[in-house]
Design a protein around this motif. Structure first.
Motif, PDB file in Angstrom:
ATOM      1  N   LEU A 137       0.816  -1.209   0.000  1.00 20.08           N
ATOM      2  CA  LEU A 137       0.000   0.000   0.000  1.00 20.08           C
ATOM      3  C   LEU A 137       0.849   1.258   0.000  1.00 20.08           C
ATOM      4  O   LEU A 137       0.560   2.213  -0.733  1.00 20.08           O
ATOM      5  CB  LEU A 137      -0.937  -0.012   1.207  1.00 20.08           C
ATOM      6  N   SER A 138       1.885   1.299   0.822  1.00 19.39           N
ATOM      7  CA  SER A 138       2.712   2.503   0.892  1.00 19.39           C
ATOM      8  C   SER A 138       3.340   2.824  -0.454  1.00 19.39           C
ATOM      9  O   SER A 138       3.428   3.987  -0.857  1.00 19.39           O
ATOM     10  CB  SER A 138       3.804   2.337   1.954  1.00 19.39           C
ATOM     11  N   ALA A 139       3.797   1.797  -1.162  1.00 23.10           N
ATOM     12  CA  ALA A 139       4.379   2.020  -2.482  1.00 23.10           C
ATOM     13  C   ALA A 139       3.330   2.564  -3.447  1.00 23.10           C
ATOM     14  O   ALA A 139       3.607   3.475  -4.244  1.00 23.10           O
ATOM     15  CB  ALA A 139       4.974   0.726  -3.015  1.00 23.10           C
ATOM     16  N   SER A 140       2.123   2.031  -3.387  1.00 16.60           N
ATOM     17  CA  SER A 140       1.050   2.530  -4.245  1.00 16.60           C
ATOM     18  C   SER A 140       0.712   3.981  -3.921  1.00 16.60           C
ATOM     19  O   SER A 140       0.481   4.801  -4.820  1.00 16.60           O
ATOM     20  CB  SER A 140      -0.201   1.659  -4.091  1.00 16.60           C
ATOM     21  N   LEU A 141       0.698   4.306  -2.634  1.00 19.60           N
ATOM     22  CA  LEU A 141       0.444   5.690  -2.229  1.00 19.60           C
ATOM     23  C   LEU A 141       1.546   6.613  -2.731  1.00 19.60           C
ATOM     24  O   LEU A 141       1.271   7.713  -3.227  1.00 19.60           O
ATOM     25  CB  LEU A 141       0.337   5.776  -0.711  1.00 19.60           C
ATOM     26  N   ALA A 142       2.793   6.177  -2.595  1.00 25.03           N
ATOM     27  CA  ALA A 142       3.910   7.001  -3.048  1.00 25.03           C
ATOM     28  C   ALA A 142       3.808   7.296  -4.535  1.00 25.03           C
ATOM     29  O   ALA A 142       4.002   8.440  -4.979  1.00 25.03           O
ATOM     30  CB  ALA A 142       5.230   6.309  -2.725  1.00 25.03           C
ATOM     31  N   ARG A 143       3.502   6.289  -5.322  1.00 28.68           N
ATOM     32  CA  ARG A 143       3.382   6.482  -6.770  1.00 28.68           C
ATOM     33  C   ARG A 143       2.222   7.421  -7.107  1.00 28.68           C
ATOM     34  O   ARG A 143       2.344   8.306  -7.966  1.00 28.68           O
ATOM     35  CB  ARG A 143       3.187   5.130  -7.457  1.00 28.68           C
TER      36      ARG A 143
ATOM     37  N   GLN B 202       0.366  12.879  -8.766  1.00 29.73           N
ATOM     38  CA  GLN B 202      -0.507  14.024  -8.531  1.00 29.73           C
ATOM     39  C   GLN B 202       0.284  15.303  -8.233  1.00 29.73           C
ATOM     40  O   GLN B 202      -0.314  16.349  -7.937  1.00 29.73           O
ATOM     41  CB  GLN B 202      -1.471  13.730  -7.378  1.00 29.73           C
ATOM     42  N   GLY B 203       1.605  15.204  -8.293  1.00 28.58           N
ATOM     43  CA  GLY B 203       2.428  16.394  -8.157  1.00 28.58           C
ATOM     44  C   GLY B 203       2.938  16.703  -6.766  1.00 28.58           C
ATOM     45  O   GLY B 203       3.546  17.760  -6.549  1.00 28.58           O
ATOM     46  N   LEU B 204       2.722  15.802  -5.807  1.00 24.70           N
ATOM     47  CA  LEU B 204       3.229  16.034  -4.458  1.00 24.70           C
ATOM     48  C   LEU B 204       4.677  15.565  -4.355  1.00 24.70           C
ATOM     49  O   LEU B 204       5.063  14.568  -4.976  1.00 24.70           O
ATOM     50  CB  LEU B 204       2.396  15.267  -3.417  1.00 24.70           C
ATOM     51  N   SER B 205       5.477  16.275  -3.590  1.00 20.43           N
ATOM     52  CA  SER B 205       6.778  15.740  -3.222  1.00 20.43           C
ATOM     53  C   SER B 205       6.546  14.681  -2.157  1.00 20.43           C
ATOM     54  O   SER B 205       5.667  14.827  -1.308  1.00 20.43           O
ATOM     55  CB  SER B 205       7.705  16.844  -2.693  1.00 20.43           C
ATOM     56  N   VAL B 206       7.326  13.618  -2.203  1.00 19.24           N
ATOM     57  CA  VAL B 206       7.076  12.459  -1.350  1.00 19.24           C
ATOM     58  C   VAL B 206       8.303  12.145  -0.522  1.00 19.24           C
ATOM     59  O   VAL B 206       9.436  12.166  -1.019  1.00 19.24           O
ATOM     60  CB  VAL B 206       6.692  11.225  -2.196  1.00 19.24           C
ATOM     61  N   ALA B 207       8.077  11.855   0.749  1.00 17.74           N
ATOM     62  CA  ALA B 207       9.128  11.374   1.653  1.00 17.74           C
ATOM     63  C   ALA B 207       8.690  10.031   2.200  1.00 17.74           C
ATOM     64  O   ALA B 207       7.513   9.842   2.554  1.00 17.74           O
ATOM     65  CB  ALA B 207       9.367  12.362   2.796  1.00 17.74           C
TER      66      ALA B 207
ATOM     67  N   THR C 128       9.684   7.600  -7.915  1.00 20.10           N
ATOM     68  CA  THR C 128       8.796   8.659  -7.440  1.00 20.10           C
ATOM     69  C   THR C 128       9.508   9.963  -7.091  1.00 20.10           C
ATOM     70  O   THR C 128       8.838  10.963  -6.811  1.00 20.10           O
ATOM     71  CB  THR C 128       8.040   8.179  -6.187  1.00 20.10           C
ATOM     72  N   GLY C 129      10.837   9.943  -7.083  1.00 19.44           N
ATOM     73  CA  GLY C 129      11.586  11.116  -6.648  1.00 19.44           C
ATOM     74  C   GLY C 129      11.516  11.346  -5.153  1.00 19.44           C
ATOM     75  O   GLY C 129      11.793  12.444  -4.662  1.00 19.44           O
TER      76      GLY C 129
END
Length: 233
Positions: free
Chosen positions: A18-24, A29-34, A50-51
């Motif tokens: 799930l976390s990987a799916s959320l990150a992608r 959607q243009g959010l920076s991800v940590a 995902t950057g």
């Protein structure tokens, strides 16, 4: 009707599901991800895709959790979306459970959720904006035999979410708890050929998180249940 705008997401307790799916999805959607997790060695590919920035973190350690947020603050990436997805299971007969193992599981499943939510709320409240999402499970609604530890942790997490929603929602912070009622599909747990869609698709769950994130504040949900169409409840 204006929808809320979010710029930066932190996912705590990151794995291949799930976390990987959320990150992608967040990245698309243009959010920076940590991404924060105890072990980062398996997250390099996801970070590259995902950057996302990677942060080593024991979610049950107050100093480690605070350090992640301070690091993101210093980089100008203070999250306005925080997802707590960490948990720990200890399964077995009640009389045989090791108290140390039970304590550790409770610390990860529930205490860590408090630590992460506290750090997030301290940053969101002055702005009157943000979202804190906690990932729950069936065990947070009904406790199963041989699963006392998981039930305790998830019941506590659900109580935390309900309390936070009542406290923080009037101050502009969207708090939501997600009951994942069923098994999640993965490479290690494929959907049986004779039971199509009998396991939750992690990408579909992520879409539900995103839809909740986009809710107008006049119609916020504090709890969402997702389950396969054949799951009994």
């Amino acid at each position: 009707m204006d929808k809320p705008e979010y710029r930066s997401a932190l996912i705590v307790g990151t794995g291949p599901g799930l976390s990987a799916s959320l990150a992608r999805l967040f990245a698309r959607q243009g959010l920076s991800v940590a991404l924060a997790a105890r072990q980062l060695d398996k997250l390099a590919a996801l970070a590259g895709e995902t950057g996302a920035s990677l942060h080593a973190c024991d979610a049950a350690d107050p100093d480690a959790v605070a350090a992640v947020f301070k690091d993101l603050d210093a980089k100008g990436r203070t999250p306005d979306v925080v997802v707590y997805n960490a948990s720990n299971r200890v399964r077995g007969p009640l009389v045989d459970l090791d108290p140390a193992d039970v304590r550790r599981a409770m610390e990860i499943s529930a205490f860590g959720g408090f630590l992460v939510s506290q750090q997030a709320a301290r940053r969101m409240l002055p702005k009157g904006h943000g979202a804190i999402f906690l990932t729950g499970a069936t065990a947070g609604v009904k406790g199963f035999a041989l699963s006392a530890t998981f039930a305790m942790g998830k019941f506590a997490l659900r109580g935390l979410a309900q309390s936070m929603a009542r406290e923080l929602s009037p101050k502009g912070i969207h708090v939501a708890h997600f009951v994942i009622d069923g098994g999640i599909r993965s490479d290690a747990r494929p959907v049986p050929d004779n039971a199509p869609d009998s396991l939750l698709d992690p990408d579909a769950i992520a879409e539900t998180y995103w839809a909740t994130l986009q809710q107008h504040r006049s119609a916020w949900s504090w709890e969402i249940e997702v389950r396969p169409w054949v799951e009994r409840f």
